[in-house]
Motif scaffolding. Structure first.
Motif, PDB file in Angstrom:
ATOM      1  N   ARG A  93       4.979 -13.486   3.857  1.00  0.00           N
ATOM      2  CA  ARG A  93       5.553 -12.146   3.813  1.00  0.00           C
ATOM      3  C   ARG A  93       4.487 -11.114   4.143  1.00  0.00           C
TER       4      ARG A  93
ATOM      5  N   SER B 262       4.246  -6.615   4.439  1.00  0.00           N
ATOM      6  CA  SER B 262       4.944  -5.458   3.878  1.00  0.00           C
ATOM      7  C   SER B 262       5.683  -4.611   4.892  1.00  0.00           C
ATOM      8  N   THR B 263       5.194  -4.570   6.124  1.00  0.00           N
ATOM      9  CA  THR B 263       5.838  -3.711   7.116  1.00  0.00           C
ATOM     10  C   THR B 263       6.097  -4.468   8.404  1.00  0.00           C
TER      11      THR B 263
ATOM     12  N   LYS C  60       9.496  -9.784   6.469  1.00  0.00           N
ATOM     13  CA  LYS C  60       8.783  -8.521   6.686  1.00  0.00           C
ATOM     14  C   LYS C  60       9.467  -7.465   5.844  1.00  0.00           C
TER      15      LYS C  60
ATOM     16  N   THR D 225       8.550  -5.007   2.028  1.00  0.00           N
ATOM     17  CA  THR D 225       7.571  -4.690   0.996  1.00  0.00           C
ATOM     18  C   THR D 225       7.790  -5.559  -0.233  1.00  0.00           C
TER      19      THR D 225
ATOM     20  N   THR E  50       7.365  -4.772  -3.181  1.00  0.00           N
ATOM     21  CA  THR E  50       7.869  -4.027  -4.328  1.00  0.00           C
ATOM     22  C   THR E  50       9.388  -4.086  -4.420  1.00  0.00           C
ATOM     23  N   LYS E  51      10.039  -4.487  -3.332  1.00  0.00           N
ATOM     24  CA  LYS E  51      11.500  -4.586  -3.352  1.00  0.00           C
ATOM     25  C   LYS E  51      11.917  -5.898  -4.006  1.00  0.00           C
TER      26      LYS E  51
ATOM     27  N   ARG F  72      14.599  -9.682  -1.462  1.00  0.00           N
ATOM     28  CA  ARG F  72      13.850 -10.313  -0.382  1.00  0.00           C
ATOM     29  C   ARG F  72      14.684 -11.496   0.095  1.00  0.00           C
TER      30      ARG F  72
ATOM     31  N   ARG G 237       5.596  -9.655  -7.173  1.00  0.00           N
ATOM     32  CA  ARG G 237       5.415  -8.209  -7.296  1.00  0.00           C
ATOM     33  C   ARG G 237       4.545  -7.867  -8.493  1.00  0.00           C
TER      34      ARG G 237
END
Length: 189
Positions: A8, A10-11, A35, A37, A39-40, A43, A69
């Motif tokens: 993974r 983040s962007t 791809k 973040t 923090t979500k 996924r 996270r």
């Protein structure tokens, strides 16, 4: 037994290649790539991985920050893998290998997962402190602003009507979103 990988970033601008190579080198037969973040909570590829794995399988990640996270999130994931009879390994954190299923591995996991979160929190605190110092010293934070002369040139080219947005951006070096925003601010678009 199947060896799965999870990668993974983040962007959308970041590249998964380094993680994919490491996971392939580790013997992963299938790699779930994402791809989004960390923090979500949502996924999709992680959810797909969780639905796919079965007893005896092993999940490998390049490092813990790719899959979790927080320490709590990591512990919950590892417990979920454990309930399914799935081993979990991290390449960077070689101490983490729950496929061994022994007391020492469980202890090391708990201790080091806490340390990983501690390090992440320390980095976040240092970043916030640095931003506060920069702000107190009247330093500009964020991307540098575009050269006003270039923006004015771009707007005048737009007003002339001889160039399209793509050409104006190429000529002036002003980004399309910046140009659209400035045109809108002046009521020209």
């Amino acid at each position: 037994m199947t060896i799965y990988g999870y990668a993974r970033v983040s962007t959308k601008d970041q590249n998964l290649a380094r993680q994919i190579k490491a996971l392939n080198d580790a013997g992963c037969e299938q790699i779930f790539r994402e791809k989004v973040t960390g923090t979500k909570r949502e996924r999709p590829q992680l959810e797909a991985l969780l639905e796919t794995v079965k007893e005896g399988d092993v999940v490998i990640v390049k490092d813990l920050t790719r899959i979790s996270r927080s320490t709590k999130d990591l512990i919950e994931l590892v417990e979920l893998f454990g309930k399914k009879g799935v081993g979990f390994k991290s390449l960077n954190e070689s101490w983490l290998d729950t496929s061994k299923n022994d007391a020492v591995s469980k202890l090391m996991f708990t201790i080091f997962a806490g340390l990983v979160e501690f390090e992440r929190n320390q980095l976040s605190e240092r970043t916030l402190e640095g931003l506060a110092v920069a702000k107190a010293n009247n330093k500009r934070i964020g991307r540098p602003s575009k050269d006003k002369a270039n923006i004015e040139h771009a707007i005048s080219l737009w007003e002339n009507g001889r160039h399209n947005i793509k050409d104006i951006c190429k000529i002036t070096g002003v980004g399309k979103s910046t140009l659209y925003r400035k045109l809108k601010e002046r009521g020209l678009k």
